[in-house]
Design a protein around this motif. Structure first.
Motif, mmCIF file in Angstrom:
data_model
loop_
_atom_site.group_PDB
_atom_site.id
_atom_site.type_symbol
_atom_site.label_atom_id
_atom_site.label_comp_id
_atom_site.label_asym_id
_atom_site.label_seq_id
_atom_site.Cartn_x
_atom_site.Cartn_y
_atom_site.Cartn_z
ATOM 1 N N GLU A 62 -20.024 -21.138 13.035
ATOM 2 C CA GLU A 62 -19.430 -22.185 12.215
ATOM 3 C C GLU A 62 -17.896 -22.144 12.204
ATOM 4 O O GLU A 62 -17.256 -23.180 12.121
ATOM 5 N N LEU A 63 -17.328 -20.939 12.253
ATOM 6 C CA LEU A 63 -15.882 -20.762 12.095
ATOM 7 C C LEU A 63 -15.348 -19.754 13.106
ATOM 8 O O LEU A 63 -16.087 -18.897 13.581
ATOM 9 N N ASP A 64 -14.062 -19.836 13.382
ATOM 10 C CA ASP A 64 -13.387 -18.847 14.215
ATOM 11 C C ASP A 64 -12.935 -17.720 13.291
ATOM 12 O O ASP A 64 -11.893 -17.827 12.641
ATOM 13 N N ILE A 65 -13.706 -16.651 13.223
ATOM 14 C CA ILE A 65 -13.417 -15.587 12.258
ATOM 15 C C ILE A 65 -12.258 -14.693 12.681
ATOM 16 O O ILE A 65 -11.805 -13.871 11.906
ATOM 17 N N THR A 66 -11.756 -14.858 13.899
ATOM 18 C CA THR A 66 -10.601 -14.057 14.308
ATOM 19 C C THR A 66 -9.311 -14.604 13.729
ATOM 20 O O THR A 66 -8.312 -13.904 13.672
ATOM 21 N N ILE A 87 -17.748 -2.324 6.244
ATOM 22 C CA ILE A 87 -17.193 -2.117 4.903
ATOM 23 C C ILE A 87 -15.885 -1.347 5.078
ATOM 24 O O ILE A 87 -15.887 -0.213 5.536
ATOM 25 N N LYS A 88 -14.769 -1.998 4.740
ATOM 26 C CA LYS A 88 -13.461 -1.355 4.854
ATOM 27 C C LYS A 88 -13.100 -0.581 3.585
ATOM 28 O O LYS A 88 -12.429 0.436 3.637
ATOM 29 N N ASP A 89 -13.517 -1.114 2.428
ATOM 30 C CA ASP A 89 -13.227 -0.451 1.160
ATOM 31 C C ASP A 89 -14.251 -0.923 0.146
ATOM 32 O O ASP A 89 -14.795 -2.021 0.260
ATOM 33 N N LEU A 90 -14.509 -0.069 -0.831
ATOM 34 C CA LEU A 90 -15.401 -0.462 -1.915
ATOM 35 C C LEU A 90 -15.074 0.320 -3.167
ATOM 36 O O LEU A 90 -14.472 1.381 -3.120
ATOM 37 N N ALA A 91 -15.442 -0.269 -4.292
ATOM 38 C CA ALA A 91 -15.195 0.348 -5.593
ATOM 39 C C ALA A 91 -16.223 -0.214 -6.574
ATOM 40 O O ALA A 91 -16.835 -1.251 -6.319
ATOM 41 N N THR A 103 -14.807 -6.523 7.085
ATOM 42 C CA THR A 103 -14.144 -7.081 8.271
ATOM 43 C C THR A 103 -15.195 -7.247 9.365
ATOM 44 O O THR A 103 -16.175 -6.499 9.412
ATOM 45 N N PRO A 104 -14.990 -8.216 10.273
ATOM 46 C CA PRO A 104 -15.959 -8.402 11.353
ATOM 47 C C PRO A 104 -15.965 -7.247 12.357
ATOM 48 O O PRO A 104 -17.002 -6.931 12.930
ATOM 49 N N LEU A 105 -14.814 -6.620 12.571
ATOM 50 C CA LEU A 105 -14.676 -5.472 13.469
ATOM 51 C C LEU A 105 -13.967 -4.354 12.718
ATOM 52 O O LEU A 105 -13.207 -4.612 11.787
ATOM 53 N N LYS A 106 -14.164 -3.117 13.156
ATOM 54 C CA LYS A 106 -13.494 -1.994 12.489
ATOM 55 C C LYS A 106 -11.977 -2.147 12.489
ATOM 56 O O LYS A 106 -11.311 -1.769 11.547
ATOM 57 N N THR A 107 -11.434 -2.708 13.560
ATOM 58 C CA THR A 107 -9.984 -2.799 13.711
ATOM 59 C C THR A 107 -9.409 -4.134 13.231
ATOM 60 O O THR A 107 -8.211 -4.352 13.329
ATOM 61 N N SER A 108 -10.237 -5.002 12.723
ATOM 62 C CA SER A 108 -9.792 -6.333 12.309
ATOM 63 C C SER A 108 -8.974 -6.285 11.024
ATOM 64 O O SER A 108 -9.169 -5.426 10.172
ATOM 65 N N ASN A 109 -8.062 -7.238 10.887
ATOM 66 C CA ASN A 109 -7.331 -7.378 9.633
ATOM 67 C C ASN A 109 -7.684 -8.709 8.953
ATOM 68 O O ASN A 109 -6.938 -9.208 8.140
ATOM 69 N N GLN A 110 -8.832 -9.271 9.328
ATOM 70 C CA GLN A 110 -9.374 -10.460 8.680
ATOM 71 C C GLN A 110 -10.372 -9.982 7.636
ATOM 72 O O GLN A 110 -11.406 -9.430 7.972
ATOM 73 N N TYR A 111 -10.032 -10.174 6.353
ATOM 74 C CA TYR A 111 -10.811 -9.580 5.283
ATOM 75 C C TYR A 111 -11.692 -10.595 4.558
ATOM 76 O O TYR A 111 -11.296 -11.740 4.345
ATOM 77 N N PHE A 112 -12.878 -10.121 4.167
ATOM 78 C CA PHE A 112 -13.805 -10.871 3.340
ATOM 79 C C PHE A 112 -14.062 -10.023 2.100
ATOM 80 O O PHE A 112 -14.151 -8.796 2.197
ATOM 81 N N LYS A 156 -3.366 -9.027 -0.507
ATOM 82 C CA LYS A 156 -3.912 -9.449 0.786
ATOM 83 C C LYS A 156 -4.731 -10.720 0.567
ATOM 84 O O LYS A 156 -5.462 -10.845 -0.408
ATOM 85 N N LYS A 157 -4.610 -11.660 1.508
ATOM 86 C CA LYS A 157 -5.435 -12.861 1.466
ATOM 87 C C LYS A 157 -6.805 -12.509 2.033
ATOM 88 O O LYS A 157 -6.906 -11.905 3.104
ATOM 89 N N VAL A 158 -7.827 -12.877 1.291
ATOM 90 C CA VAL A 158 -9.201 -12.599 1.698
ATOM 91 C C VAL A 158 -10.032 -13.864 1.514
ATOM 92 O O VAL A 158 -9.690 -14.743 0.732
ATOM 93 N N VAL A 159 -11.134 -13.929 2.247
ATOM 94 C CA VAL A 159 -12.091 -15.005 2.062
ATOM 95 C C VAL A 159 -13.157 -14.482 1.112
ATOM 96 O O VAL A 159 -13.772 -13.446 1.361
ATOM 97 N N SER A 160 -13.348 -15.193 0.027
ATOM 98 C CA SER A 160 -14.302 -14.780 -0.992
ATOM 99 C C SER A 160 -15.703 -15.268 -0.628
ATOM 100 O O SER A 160 -15.875 -16.391 -0.157
ATOM 101 N N ILE A 161 -16.692 -14.411 -0.847
ATOM 102 C CA ILE A 161 -18.081 -14.796 -0.615
ATOM 103 C C ILE A 161 -18.908 -14.389 -1.823
ATOM 104 O O ILE A 161 -18.750 -13.297 -2.372
ATOM 105 N N MET A 162 -19.785 -15.295 -2.242
ATOM 106 C CA MET A 162 -20.722 -15.026 -3.346
ATOM 107 C C MET A 162 -22.061 -14.679 -2.693
ATOM 108 O O MET A 162 -22.742 -15.551 -2.135
ATOM 109 N N PRO A 163 -22.469 -13.408 -2.719
ATOM 110 C CA PRO A 163 -23.649 -12.988 -1.976
ATOM 111 C C PRO A 163 -24.966 -13.383 -2.656
ATOM 112 O O PRO A 163 -25.085 -13.341 -3.874
ATOM 113 N N ASP A 164 -25.919 -13.774 -1.823
ATOM 114 C CA ASP A 164 -27.283 -14.018 -2.291
ATOM 115 C C ASP A 164 -28.227 -12.911 -1.822
ATOM 116 O O ASP A 164 -29.199 -12.603 -2.486
#
Length: 169
Positions: A62-66, A87-91, A103-112, A156-164
């Motif tokens: 659907e989207l270009d996640i890079t 999972i890059k970080d959690l609390a 992140t989609p990849l370990k080295t990515s800086n595109q955050y969700f 940091k700018k992140v894309v928010s997701i509401m999980p089901d």
């Protein structure tokens, strides 16, 4: 009660988004010739059929996640599946919800970013699959940092997701 309010908010967001899209299509179609309108309708019908087949399509289809910067927050309201993201970080916050940065990849800086109580055991660098509703872009604030996320993610700018649904891989 909270889940009911979340579902109502999702329905309102979906309604407003669809009305906005329909208004834009109507305005654009009034300036087209009759033949082009017919072709546009046929193209959108076939596209709609593909989307209905899966309630949670793969986000990469659907989207270009890079490069999520190209999308405005208004474009990021849809059901998607984030397959095998890292999972890059959690609390865990005071309410017992888990805050997760993906992140989609370990080295990515595109955050969700998501908040959930659907899982209890997760680890940094673990792969996770999330089905849910994209809820636009946000900036991580001091509140999330005070809840335990790494300070390097502040503002940091992140894309928010509401999980089901969440699956730990």
């Amino acid at each position: 009660m909270i889940k009911k309010e979340i579902n109502m908010n999702r329905k309102r967001i979906a309604l407003v988004t669809s009305l906005t899209l329909l208004t834009g299509i109507s305005i654009n179609n009034t300036h087209l010739s009759q033949n082009r309108v017919i072709h546009t309708v046929k193209a959108s019908d076939s596209k709609k059929t593909n989307k209905v087949s899966s309630k949670y399509p793969d986000i990469t289809q659907e989207l270009d996640i890079t490069s999520m910067e190209q999308y405005t927050s208004n474009n990021l309201f849809m059901n998607v599946t984030l397959k095998r993201f890292y999972i890059k970080d959690l609390a865990t916050n005071k309410q017992g919800q888990i805050l997760i940065i993906l992140t989609p990849l370990k080295t990515s800086n595109q955050y969700f970013y998501l908040q959930t109580d659907l899982i209890s055991q997760a680890k940094i660098n673990q792969k996770i699959t999330v089905q849910g509703f994209l809820n636009g872009k946000i900036k991580l604030t001091n509140k999330q940092i005070n809840d335990g996320l790494n300070p390097k993610y502040l503002n940091k700018k992140v894309v928010s997701i509401m999980p089901d649904k969440i699956i730990l891989n």
